[in-house]
Design a protein around this motif. Structure first.
Motif, short mmCIF file in Angstrom:
data_model
loop_
_atom_site.label_atom_id
_atom_site.label_comp_id
_atom_site.label_asym_id
_atom_site.label_seq_id
_atom_site.Cartn_x
_atom_site.Cartn_y
_atom_site.Cartn_z
N PHE A 71 0.83 -1.20 0.00
CA PHE A 71 0.00 0.00 0.00
C PHE A 71 0.87 1.26 0.00
CE2 PHE A 71 -2.79 3.22 1.93
CZ PHE A 71 -3.89 3.10 1.11
N ILE A 72 1.94 1.24 0.78
CA ILE A 72 2.84 2.40 0.82
C ILE A 72 3.53 2.58 -0.53
CG2 ILE A 72 4.98 3.28 1.84
CD1 ILE A 72 4.11 2.05 4.49
N ILE A 73 4.03 1.48 -1.10
CA ILE A 73 4.72 1.56 -2.39
C ILE A 73 3.80 2.14 -3.46
CG2 ILE A 73 5.60 0.16 -4.30
CD1 ILE A 73 7.68 0.55 -2.22
N PHE A 74 2.58 1.63 -3.54
CA PHE A 74 1.66 2.11 -4.57
C PHE A 74 1.24 3.55 -4.31
CE2 PHE A 74 -2.53 2.70 -6.51
CZ PHE A 74 -2.24 2.36 -7.82
N SER A 75 0.99 3.89 -3.05
CA SER A 75 0.59 5.26 -2.72
C SER A 75 1.67 6.25 -3.10
CB SER A 75 0.27 5.36 -1.23
OG SER A 75 -0.82 4.53 -0.88
N PHE A 83 -2.25 2.04 -16.67
CA PHE A 83 -1.15 1.10 -16.88
C PHE A 83 -0.46 0.77 -15.57
CE2 PHE A 83 3.35 0.20 -17.24
CZ PHE A 83 3.31 -0.96 -18.00
N VAL A 84 -0.09 1.79 -14.80
CA VAL A 84 0.61 1.56 -13.54
C VAL A 84 -0.25 0.72 -12.60
CG1 VAL A 84 1.51 2.70 -11.47
CG2 VAL A 84 2.03 3.62 -13.74
N PHE A 85 -1.53 1.04 -12.54
CA PHE A 85 -2.45 0.28 -11.70
C PHE A 85 -2.52 -1.18 -12.16
CE2 PHE A 85 -6.73 -1.34 -10.80
CZ PHE A 85 -6.82 -1.12 -9.43
N SER A 86 -2.64 -1.41 -13.46
CA SER A 86 -2.75 -2.76 -13.99
C SER A 86 -1.46 -3.55 -13.77
CB SER A 86 -3.07 -2.73 -15.48
OG SER A 86 -4.29 -2.05 -15.72
N ALA A 87 -0.32 -2.94 -14.09
CA ALA A 87 0.96 -3.64 -13.98
C ALA A 87 1.27 -3.98 -12.53
CB ALA A 87 2.07 -2.78 -14.58
N PHE A 88 1.02 -3.03 -11.63
CA PHE A 88 1.30 -3.27 -10.21
C PHE A 88 0.36 -4.35 -9.67
CE2 PHE A 88 1.25 -2.36 -5.64
CZ PHE A 88 2.61 -2.26 -5.39
N THR A 89 -0.88 -4.37 -10.16
CA THR A 89 -1.83 -5.39 -9.71
C THR A 89 -1.37 -6.78 -10.11
OG1 THR A 89 -3.70 -3.85 -9.80
CG2 THR A 89 -4.21 -6.20 -9.88
N PHE A 90 -0.88 -6.95 -11.33
CA PHE A 90 -0.36 -8.25 -11.73
C PHE A 90 0.80 -8.67 -10.84
CE2 PHE A 90 -2.54 -7.72 -15.87
CZ PHE A 90 -3.08 -8.99 -15.99
N GLY A 91 1.71 -7.74 -10.55
CA GLY A 91 2.83 -8.05 -9.66
C GLY A 91 2.36 -8.42 -8.27
N GLY A 102 4.43 10.24 -8.69
CA GLY A 102 4.61 10.02 -10.12
C GLY A 102 5.94 9.37 -10.46
N LYS A 103 6.70 8.96 -9.43
CA LYS A 103 7.99 8.30 -9.65
C LYS A 103 7.76 6.80 -9.78
CE LYS A 103 10.60 11.88 -7.20
NZ LYS A 103 11.50 12.19 -6.06
N TYR A 104 7.14 6.44 -10.89
CA TYR A 104 6.73 5.06 -11.07
C TYR A 104 7.91 4.10 -11.06
CZ TYR A 104 2.70 7.68 -12.84
OH TYR A 104 1.67 8.57 -12.99
N SER A 105 8.95 4.44 -11.78
CA SER A 105 10.09 3.52 -11.93
C SER A 105 10.80 3.30 -10.60
CB SER A 105 11.07 4.05 -12.97
OG SER A 105 11.60 5.30 -12.58
N LYS A 106 10.92 4.33 -9.78
CA LYS A 106 11.62 4.21 -8.51
C LYS A 106 10.94 3.19 -7.60
CE LYS A 106 12.81 6.82 -4.33
NZ LYS A 106 12.81 8.18 -3.69
N ILE A 155 11.83 -0.81 -6.36
CA ILE A 155 11.84 -1.30 -4.98
C ILE A 155 11.00 -2.56 -4.85
CG2 ILE A 155 11.16 -0.76 -2.61
CD1 ILE A 155 11.82 2.18 -3.23
N PHE A 156 9.80 -2.51 -5.44
CA PHE A 156 8.91 -3.67 -5.38
C PHE A 156 9.56 -4.89 -6.02
CE2 PHE A 156 5.93 -6.21 -7.95
CZ PHE A 156 5.28 -6.88 -6.92
N GLN A 157 10.15 -4.72 -7.23
CA GLN A 157 10.72 -5.88 -7.93
C GLN A 157 11.90 -6.48 -7.19
OE1 GLN A 157 11.41 -5.30 -12.29
NE2 GLN A 157 10.12 -7.12 -12.30
N VAL A 158 12.74 -5.64 -6.60
CA VAL A 158 13.89 -6.16 -5.86
C VAL A 158 13.42 -6.96 -4.64
CG1 VAL A 158 15.90 -5.53 -4.48
CG2 VAL A 158 15.49 -4.39 -6.68
N VAL A 159 12.48 -6.39 -3.89
CA VAL A 159 11.95 -7.09 -2.72
C VAL A 159 11.30 -8.40 -3.14
CG1 VAL A 159 10.19 -6.98 -0.90
CG2 VAL A 159 11.66 -5.01 -1.32
N PHE A 160 10.49 -8.37 -4.19
CA PHE A 160 9.80 -9.57 -4.65
C PHE A 160 10.81 -10.64 -5.07
CE2 PHE A 160 6.76 -11.33 -8.14
CZ PHE A 160 6.56 -12.48 -7.38
N ALA A 161 11.84 -10.25 -5.82
CA ALA A 161 12.81 -11.23 -6.30
C ALA A 161 13.51 -11.95 -5.17
CB ALA A 161 13.85 -10.53 -7.20
#
Length: 395
Positions: free
Chosen positions: A44-48, A363-371, A54-58, A62-68
């Motif tokens: 929730f914090i990451i998405f908020s 797009f950001v909402f959809s991509a983050f939801t899949f992740g 608007g710093k989507y990539s940043k 973080i999410f991808q590194v933690v998930f991996a």
């Protein structure tokens, strides 16, 4: 496009929707589970922050590194629970891996044989479940899977950020890297059809060291082990550190090549506004997938090359806000330039609806939801295992 207005109703709208999704996939039925709450709060914090700044990539990074990292901990733990080790018994099925999905298609079409030992249904990573997830993700975000969802990509994303500057520049070799990925993909497909086996998994996959592998019992398996260990160290750790690129994703991953080909089916693309662009080429240097050439900008092509994974790094560095997410159906060609066509609403209600339907948000909402969906099983499980290890050590 930067979002710096938290009071805007659209931001609250998407944050609220994400809260509902997090509740459904992470907390529903797990109200007394501390690990689920920790991960839910993190998401929730990451998405908020993603939507607010608007710093989507940043925050994607973080999410991808933690998930991996947590995926590897969870997956290894699951395999040890089921088998007693990370090695694959001769008669055992493996969880279906998305990387080999395109490798299965042609052999199955020709012989109705699945050349990867995996359970068809009734498993957390069955062939059917992974195929359905991949199919839906392809239609929505295309190769955005690689930039937002892949539970391996975070390793390269994290390592590539350790160095401040690249030791090896790949900018002049972008085309060769893309061509090699497609050629390697074709080679893997042909060899897999000829051998009727998943050759990539057996010989080339660099992620066996953090998932599962064949037991080393003879010279052949010793050679396989040497190759996958070397591939992980060289392609996933060393080259991303030296180049600041997701090198394995850009040059070797067969799934990435297939997603690049299938990306035309997806709903979203990256758009360059050639009227705003001043040709600074910062996006060329920032792209971790070697998908933006200097000629892409100087020739005003209006979009990145086919291997773009929609990670948003180019959007983050553009000083003119000339790069954005756009609907595929809104992209047009006019005078050799990619243009966008979207009527301007005349009423307040129409403007509000259009703000909800802005492609950057959707797009950001959809991509983050899949992740989120893919990670919802693994990260809480990894947190449980880490806590059990700490508690066991303390006792």
């Amino acid at each position: 496009m930067k979002t710096k207005h938290l009071a805007q109703p659209i931001v609250f709208f998407f944050i609220a929707c994400m809260g509902i999704i997090i509740w459904f996939f992470i907390l529903s039925g797990n109200l007394n589970d501390a690990a689920s709450w920790i991960y839910a709060i993190f998401l929730f914090i990451i998405f908020s922050m993603m939507m607010y700044t608007g710093k989507y990539s940043k925050y994607r990074r973080i999410f991808q590194v933690v998930f991996a990292i947590f995926f590897a901990i969870s997956f290894i733990g699951i395999m040890i629970d089921e088998r007693g080790s990370m090695s694959i018994p001769a008669d055992a099925d493996s969880p279906m891996c998305h990387i080999v999905l395109p490798i299965l298609l042609i052999p199955y079409t020709l012989t109705k044989t699945i050349v990867f030992r995996a359970q068809i249904i009734n498993y957390f990573a069955s062939v059917v479940s992974m195929f359905l997830i991949w199919f839906l993700a392809t239609l929505v975000i295309g190769r955005g899977w690689c930039g937002w969802v892949c539970f391996y990509g975070g390793w390269e994303d994290g390592v590539s950020r350790l160095a401040r500057k690249p030791r090896i520049s790949l900018l002049s070799h972008n085309r060769e890297i893309r061509s090699f990925q497609y050629a390697f993909f074709a080679f893997i497909i042909l060899v897999s059809v000829a051998a009727m086996s998943s050759v990539y998994c057996e010989w080339f996959c660099p992620f066996k060291i953090i998932t599962e592998f064949e037991p080393i019992t003879d010279p052949r398996s010793l050679m396989e082990g040497t190759i996958f260990i070397s591939a992980f160290v060289g392609l996933v750790l060393v080259m991303p550190f030296l180049t600041k690129k997701r090198f394995q994703c850009s040059a070797f991953c067969p799934f990435g090549a297939f997603q690049s080909l299938a990306d035309n089916l997806s709903l979203y693309h990256i758009r360059f506004d050639t009227n705003k662009c001043r040709g600074c080429l910062q996006c060329v240097a920032a792209c971790p997938f070697c998908a933006i050439d200097p000629e892409t900008i100087t020739e005003k092509r209006g979009k990145p090359e086919s291997t773009c994974a929609k990670c948003g790094e180019c959007i983050a560095v553009c000083p003119e806000n000339a790069i954005s997410y756009e609907f595929a159906f809104a992209m047009k060609k006019k005078n050799g330039k990619a243009m966008c066509s979207r009527p301007e609403p005349k009423t307040q209600a129409g403007k509000f609806v259009q703000s909800i339907l802005e492609p950057q948000y959707l797009f950001v909402f959809s991509a983050f939801t899949f992740g989120l969906i893919i990670s919802s099983r693994f990260v809480p499980d990894a947190l449980h295992r880490i806590w059990q290890l700490i508690a066991g050590g303390a006792n």
